[in-house]
Write a protein that holds these residues in place. Structure first.
Motif, short mmCIF file in Angstrom:
data_model
loop_
_atom_site.label_atom_id
_atom_site.label_comp_id
_atom_site.label_asym_id
_atom_site.label_seq_id
_atom_site.Cartn_x
_atom_site.Cartn_y
_atom_site.Cartn_z
N PHE A 137 0.85 -1.21 0.00
CA PHE A 137 0.00 0.00 0.00
C PHE A 137 0.88 1.26 0.00
O PHE A 137 0.49 2.31 0.52
CB PHE A 137 -0.99 0.00 1.17
CG PHE A 137 -0.38 -0.17 2.54
CD1 PHE A 137 -0.05 -1.43 3.01
CD2 PHE A 137 -0.15 0.93 3.36
CE1 PHE A 137 0.51 -1.59 4.28
CE2 PHE A 137 0.40 0.79 4.62
CZ PHE A 137 0.74 -0.47 5.09
N GLY A 139 1.40 3.15 -2.35
CA GLY A 139 0.69 4.22 -3.06
C GLY A 139 -0.14 5.08 -2.12
O GLY A 139 -0.37 6.26 -2.38
N CYS A 140 -0.61 4.49 -1.03
CA CYS A 140 -1.40 5.25 -0.04
C CYS A 140 -0.49 6.07 0.87
O CYS A 140 -0.92 7.05 1.46
CB CYS A 140 -2.22 4.32 0.86
SG CYS A 140 -3.27 3.17 -0.02
N ARG A 202 1.43 4.64 -8.72
CA ARG A 202 0.71 5.28 -7.61
C ARG A 202 -0.67 4.65 -7.42
O ARG A 202 -1.14 4.49 -6.31
CB ARG A 202 0.55 6.78 -7.88
CG ARG A 202 1.77 7.56 -7.55
CD ARG A 202 1.49 9.06 -7.56
NE ARG A 202 2.75 9.75 -7.68
CZ ARG A 202 3.28 10.18 -8.83
NH1 ARG A 202 2.63 10.05 -9.97
NH2 ARG A 202 4.45 10.77 -8.85
N ARG A 203 -1.29 4.27 -8.54
CA ARG A 203 -2.63 3.63 -8.44
C ARG A 203 -2.50 2.16 -8.04
O ARG A 203 -3.24 1.67 -7.21
CB ARG A 203 -3.35 3.71 -9.80
CG ARG A 203 -3.81 5.10 -10.20
CD ARG A 203 -4.73 5.03 -11.40
NE ARG A 203 -4.16 4.32 -12.54
CZ ARG A 203 -3.40 4.87 -13.48
NH1 ARG A 203 -3.10 6.15 -13.41
NH2 ARG A 203 -2.92 4.16 -14.49
N GLN A 206 -1.67 -0.02 -4.28
CA GLN A 206 -2.69 0.24 -3.25
C GLN A 206 -3.54 -1.01 -3.11
O GLN A 206 -4.76 -0.96 -3.22
CB GLN A 206 -3.58 1.42 -3.65
CG GLN A 206 -2.85 2.71 -3.79
CD GLN A 206 -3.77 3.93 -3.73
OE1 GLN A 206 -4.85 3.90 -3.15
NE2 GLN A 206 -3.33 5.01 -4.34
N LYS A 207 -2.89 -2.15 -2.87
CA LYS A 207 -3.64 -3.40 -2.75
C LYS A 207 -4.46 -3.38 -1.46
O LYS A 207 -5.50 -4.03 -1.35
CB LYS A 207 -2.70 -4.62 -2.77
CG LYS A 207 -1.91 -4.74 -4.06
CD LYS A 207 -2.81 -4.96 -5.26
CE LYS A 207 -1.99 -5.08 -6.53
NZ LYS A 207 -2.81 -5.06 -7.75
N ASN A 208 -3.95 -2.71 -0.43
CA ASN A 208 -4.74 -2.37 0.75
C ASN A 208 -5.01 -0.88 0.65
O ASN A 208 -4.09 -0.13 0.31
CB ASN A 208 -3.97 -2.66 2.04
CG ASN A 208 -3.81 -4.15 2.28
OD1 ASN A 208 -4.74 -4.80 2.74
ND2 ASN A 208 -2.64 -4.69 1.98
N LYS A 209 -6.23 -0.47 0.93
CA LYS A 209 -6.56 0.96 0.74
C LYS A 209 -6.76 1.67 2.06
O LYS A 209 -7.72 1.41 2.79
CB LYS A 209 -7.85 1.08 -0.08
CG LYS A 209 -7.64 0.80 -1.55
CD LYS A 209 -8.52 1.71 -2.40
CE LYS A 209 -8.39 1.35 -3.86
NZ LYS A 209 -7.30 1.98 -4.52
N GLY A 319 4.42 1.38 3.71
CA GLY A 319 3.43 0.63 2.94
C GLY A 319 3.98 -0.54 2.15
O GLY A 319 3.39 -0.94 1.14
N VAL A 335 -3.28 -1.21 7.68
CA VAL A 335 -4.41 -0.56 7.02
C VAL A 335 -5.73 -0.99 7.67
O VAL A 335 -6.61 -0.15 7.92
CB VAL A 335 -4.40 -0.87 5.51
CG1 VAL A 335 -5.62 -0.30 4.83
CG2 VAL A 335 -3.13 -0.31 4.87
#
Ligand code: SF4
Ligand code: SF4
Length: 345
Positions: A137, A139-140, A202-203, A206-209, A319, A335
């Motif tokens: 994650f 990306g988050c 970046r997208r 994000q496997k966990n948001k 992350g 997360v």
């Protein structure tokens, strides 16, 4: 510094030349996982890895190291340093962010000469992520790419046309270029192609948001000290410390002296420690400041999302997702914990 475009075969030749002249560590396949290890064949390098078992911090802050040798009778001691120059190939941006955090920690207050000597000896080649791991994650957390980040010496990005964009960003990185200095320069189209890779990462990382901005974590945690999540999840915790040991931003260690058979000479060792282990907060006299599992479990999240923010302005989670897959009890997902605190505040 000029950015270059190279094909896969030039990359292989370049890596082989680096191995011939330098000590190189790179990402390699180990059964069905990936790990950083000494690289002796260019073909063994894997830049398509999702995540390594241990983060590259092990080259700067090793699991065990001798800090000094001593002689109790002669009352002498001698510092021990292992800081031969080396190249680290294939570091992901989130792990580079973690190394930058460690740089800060180990140079604050008491400068750690051992860590800093190894850091100085390293040339770090970051590679943009080509395969997202199932738990990532980054990306988050704002660490999916190197945009706005520093500390590395070179960035490699695989573009959609199969070529690599090579971006040396320091004098050490430029010194590594060798034959790549004669490769064609990256044009605007190539730089745009790299930007597309960054936007995609970046997208995709994000496997966990996470349902909040990382900067909101300190405030959220401040109001969550007595939340039931700590007791509930700690019921399942084995206190094994795996979540600490695989974390790229965890840096706690223990020191102990080891005597030789002569009971006179010996060495002082530094070894990784972890706040999830029962003995971590034990002190002389038998008291333990966090003897309860729930207290240790809560401490880890407060440390990641609040205490380090207050101490040096960083959220100590980049992350990478390693703690999630390392936890046999399936309770270490930051997360899940942070989102629950948000939903139930
Ligand atoms: S807390 Fe977990 S996800 Fe965050 S940096 Fe550490 S190991 Fe990675
Ligand atoms: S890895 Fe899981 S079981 Fe082990 S200490 Fe961490 S939370 Fe507890």
């Amino acid at each position: 510094m000029p950015q270059k475009l190279i094909d896969q075969s030039s990359l292989g030749h370049w890596v082989a030349a680096l191995i011939a002249e330098h000590k190189v560590y790179g990402v390699q396949a180990k059964a069905d996982r990936f790990a950083f290890d000494a690289l002796t064949e260019a073909d063994d390098l894997r830049l398509d890895h999702d995540v390594t078992i241990l983060p590259p911090k092990k080259y700067f802050h090793p699991p065990q190291e001798i800090l000094l040798q001593f002689d109790r009778e002669a009352m002498t001691f001698e510092s021990v340093f292992h800081a031969e120059p080396f190249i680290l190939l294939g570091v992901h941006p989130y792990d580079m962010a973690a190394i930058s955090q460690l740089d800060k920690v180990f140079s604050m207050d008491h400068r750690d000469r051992h860590y800093l000597a190894r850091r100085e000896a390293a040339t770090i080649v970051v590679c943009d992520v080509q395969t997202a791991s199932p738990e990532v994650f980054a990306g988050c957390m704002g660490h999916a790419t190197m945009e706005g980040q520093s500390g590395h010496d070179m960035l490699l990005t695989l573009l959609d046309d199969g070529r690599y964009l090579v971006d040396p960003v320091s004098a050490k990185g430029e010194a590594l270029m060798g034959p790549l200095a004669h490769a064609p320069e990256a044009d605007q189209a190539a730089l745009q192609a790299r930007k597309r890779v960054w936007d995609r990462n970046r997208r995709q990382l994000q496997k966990n948001k996470l349902k909040m901005k990382p900067s909101e974590l300190p405030g959220l945690l401040a109001g969550s000290y007595d939340h039931p999540v700590w007791e509930e999840r700690a019921e399942l915790c084995y206190s094994c410390g795996s979540c600490n040991l695989v974390c790229p931003t965890c840096y706690c260690f223990d020191l102990r002296d080891e005597l030789n058979w002569d009971l006179r000479t010996g060495r002082r060792l530094r070894e990784w420690d972890g706040c999830m282990l029962r003995g971590f907060a034990a002190v002389a006299g038998g008291h333990n400041f966090r003897a309860r599992r729930a207290d240790r479990y809560r401490h880890r999240y407060f440390r990641k999302g609040k205490y380090t923010w207050e101490a040096y302005g960083e959220i100590a989670c980049v992350g990478c997702g390693r703690c999630i897959s390392a936890c046999t009890a399936n309770i270490a997902n930051p997360v899940e914990v942070f989102n629950r605190l948000l939903e139930e505040r």
